[in-house]
Motif scaffolding. Structure first.
Motif, mmCIF file in Angstrom:
data_model
loop_
_atom_site.group_PDB
_atom_site.id
_atom_site.type_symbol
_atom_site.label_atom_id
_atom_site.label_comp_id
_atom_site.label_asym_id
_atom_site.label_seq_id
_atom_site.Cartn_x
_atom_site.Cartn_y
_atom_site.Cartn_z
ATOM 1 N N MET A 1 -94.537 -47.131 70.712
ATOM 2 C CA MET A 1 -95.180 -47.393 72.005
ATOM 3 C C MET A 1 -94.249 -46.959 73.129
ATOM 4 O O MET A 1 -93.084 -46.679 72.882
ATOM 5 C CB MET A 1 -95.516 -48.881 72.143
ATOM 6 N N ARG A 2 -94.787 -46.902 74.347
ATOM 7 C CA ARG A 2 -93.956 -46.518 75.486
ATOM 8 C C ARG A 2 -94.234 -47.449 76.649
ATOM 9 O O ARG A 2 -95.277 -48.106 76.704
ATOM 10 C CB ARG A 2 -94.233 -45.063 75.892
ATOM 11 N N GLY A 3 -93.291 -47.494 77.599
ATOM 12 C CA GLY A 3 -93.464 -48.293 78.807
ATOM 13 C C GLY A 3 -93.344 -49.785 78.550
ATOM 14 O O GLY A 3 -93.076 -50.227 77.425
ATOM 15 N N CYS A 4 -93.532 -50.556 79.603
ATOM 16 C CA CYS A 4 -93.428 -52.017 79.488
ATOM 17 C C CYS A 4 -94.206 -52.659 80.635
ATOM 18 O O CYS A 4 -94.128 -52.200 81.773
ATOM 19 C CB CYS A 4 -91.953 -52.433 79.554
ATOM 20 N N ASP A 5 -94.977 -53.701 80.293
ATOM 21 C CA ASP A 5 -95.764 -54.402 81.322
ATOM 22 C C ASP A 5 -95.165 -55.755 81.678
ATOM 23 O O ASP A 5 -95.771 -56.515 82.428
ATOM 24 C CB ASP A 5 -97.202 -54.658 80.795
ATOM 25 N N ASN A 6 -94.020 -56.077 81.108
ATOM 26 C CA ASN A 6 -93.532 -57.460 81.228
ATOM 27 C C ASN A 6 -93.057 -57.857 82.624
ATOM 28 O O ASN A 6 -93.133 -59.015 82.983
ATOM 29 C CB ASN A 6 -92.409 -57.719 80.222
ATOM 30 N N MET A 7 -92.552 -56.915 83.350
ATOM 31 C CA MET A 7 -92.052 -57.176 84.706
ATOM 32 C C MET A 7 -91.043 -58.321 84.764
ATOM 33 O O MET A 7 -91.150 -59.233 85.602
ATOM 34 C CB MET A 7 -93.213 -57.457 85.678
#
Ligand code: SAM
Length: 476
Positions: free
Chosen positions: A176-182
């Motif tokens: 997977m790529r990126g991250c939404d966790n902030m």
């Protein structure tokens, strides 16, 4: 295709060397930061291979030098700057040399490095690597080239990575790529964009190819692997738009892990990184079910104080985290555990710090990755909180965390003495050419005399001694 030296010289003289796709062009690529960056460099090498580049480990003979950057902490930026200056000296001997930066620093440094300081010719962000051949050509035409656009879909699913510095035994596979966790301290969502998962079929194909090539272990990579979800592609945030049928057909991390383990029973499977807020029992059940999924979980806690975890926007409390550790220990007895810790985050008091040390005492991790807080531009913490723990205090707290972790690593390793472990041999020990090093399923490094074994073999090793970092044993 190779060209002979005379032809190469002629082409160079005509200034057409770099427009000849048939020439052997050399790429030198250097990676910094997390495993994901190292894995990305293998994707980059693959994209450029199709454009005629072979990789070299000697930057003096390179036509293209790329530095895959990390911007997690401030120090990384300085390191890259120093390195680019070294590479620029080579440019005096080879005016056709292109120097570029890739990865997480690209967006932030595009103006500084490319336009103001004129340190590099090329700046490419983590979602624009397919554009590299075109951008490199632009630099040959005398233009500066940039693409730092982040994508909602790109996963490089169809790219078959060129394995760089490979031992032929272990490999990374990006899922997977990126991250939404902030997380409020973290720059990753800004540098790597929204979270999106890779098509499971392409992941299974890549692992299967590695298996056929003789690789014995894969590590599945993502910023938050527990959040992996395939529902046909696109950003995870779009999941709310799915129909019931699409929901029914989706593949989550536990299912993916199960499929990979079943398809490759002769290979060890690892993954990184788990996130405590998303780690569910079903993943633990799959690990417990399959002998070939390693008994090791990297579960970054960052802090032992619920107040600080809340300020960090980690999405869990100390109690939730310890509940997850209990769940791991219940499903997978003797599971290897490691964590990340940050010392001196905004508003961290001595009491909060003691809670971190106390949590470490409770868990007794096998190993840890420890950092002092480094304020990063545009993060929530940088915009909303004061970086108010003095440098000296951050350092002292970090040292206390490191000291305690070393004590725990030694404690864990001592428990292994006189026991027998299945070890996958990864290479020759750095300290002695007559010894191999490898890892246990719990991810602990073991060194032992070579005997008649070979790199890539699984061997049973009896542990005779240890340090805090290494088990020392003999093949039995
Ligand atoms: N995605 C993983 C997670 O959130 O748990 C790991 C992300 S990061 C690549 C690896 C580690 O770097 C983090 O777990 C954290 O401990 C550390 N880190 C990230 N941002 C930091 C910052 N601003 N200062 C100090 N350490 C940081």
């Amino acid at each position: 295709m190779l060209v002979d030296y005379k032809e190469k010289k002629k082409l160079k003289k005509n200034n057409s060397y770099y427009s000849k796709d048939k020439c052997e062009k050399k790429l030198y690529i250097e990676s910094y930061g997390c495993q994901m960056n190292f894995s990305d460099s293998e994707i980059v090498a693959s994209i450029l291979k199709k454009d005629g580049y072979t990789t070299t480990t000697n930057f003096n003979e390179a036509d293209l030098i790329l530095i895959n950057t990390c911007s997690i902490r401030e120090k990384a930026e300085q390191t890259v700057r120093t390195r680019i200056k070294q590479f620029k000296k080579t440019k005096k001997q080879n005016s056709n040399l292109t120097i570029g930066i890739l990865g997480c620093m690209a967006e932030r440094l595009k103006e500084k490095f490319l336009e103001e300081e004129k340190l590099v010719d090329l700046v490419v962000g983590p979602d624009a690597y397919r554009d590299l051949p075109k951008l490199v050509k632009e630099t040959h035409e005398g233009r500066k080239a940039v693409n730092v656009i982040l994508s909602k879909e790109e996963t490089y699913a169809d790219i078959n990575p060129v394995r760089l510095n490979s031992n032929g035994v272990t490999a990374f596979v990006s899922i997977m790529r990126g991250c939404d966790n902030m997380c409020s301290f973290c720059v990753v969502p800004f540098t790597r964009g929204r979270e999106r998962s890779r098509n499971p079929e392409s992941i299974l194909n890549e692992v299967s190819k590695l298996n056929k090539l003789g690789f014995k272990e894969v590590t599945l990579l993502g910023q938050n692997v527990d959040s992996y979800l395939w529902f046909g592609g696109g950003p995870k945030k779009d999941i709310i738009k799915l129909s019931d049928e699409e929901h029914f057909n989706q593949i989550d991390f536990s299912l993916l892990l199960d499929k990979i383990a079943k398809q490759n029973p002769n290979m060890r499977i690892r993954f990184s990184t788990s996130n405590p807020q998303d780690m569910k029992d079903d993943v633990l059940c799959v690990i417990a079910k399959h002998e070939n999924i390693c008994n090791y979980i990297h579960l970054p806690v960052q802090s032992g104080s619920s107040k600080i975890l809340n300020l960090m926007n980690r999405g869990y409390t100390r109690e939730w985290y310890l509940n997850r550790i209990n769940a791991i220990n219940n499903h997978i007895p003797n599971c290897g555990l490691s964590s990340d810790f940050i010392s001196g985050f905004c508003n961290e008091t001595e009491e909060d710090h003691k809670l971190t040390l106390n949590l470490m005492e409770t868990v007794k991790y096998h190993f840890g990755y420890m950092f002092q807080y480094s304020e990063r531009p545009n993060t929530f913490a940088q915009r909303k909180f004061a970086d108010n723990v003095p440098e000296k205090v951050k350092k002292r707290r970090l040292q206390e965390i490191i000291d305690l972790q070393q004590k725990h690593s030694l404690f864990r390793n001592k428990l292994s003495v006189d026991k027998k472990y299945a070890v996958l041999i990864e290479g020759i020990s750095k300290k002695s050419s007559s010894e191999f090093f490898g890892r246990t399923t719990e991810n602990t490094v073991v060194v032992f005399k070579k005997g008649y074994a070979n790199i890539g073999d699984f061997v049973d090793v009896k542990i005779n001694n240890c340090t805090s970092a290494t088990l020392i044993g003999e093949i039995i």
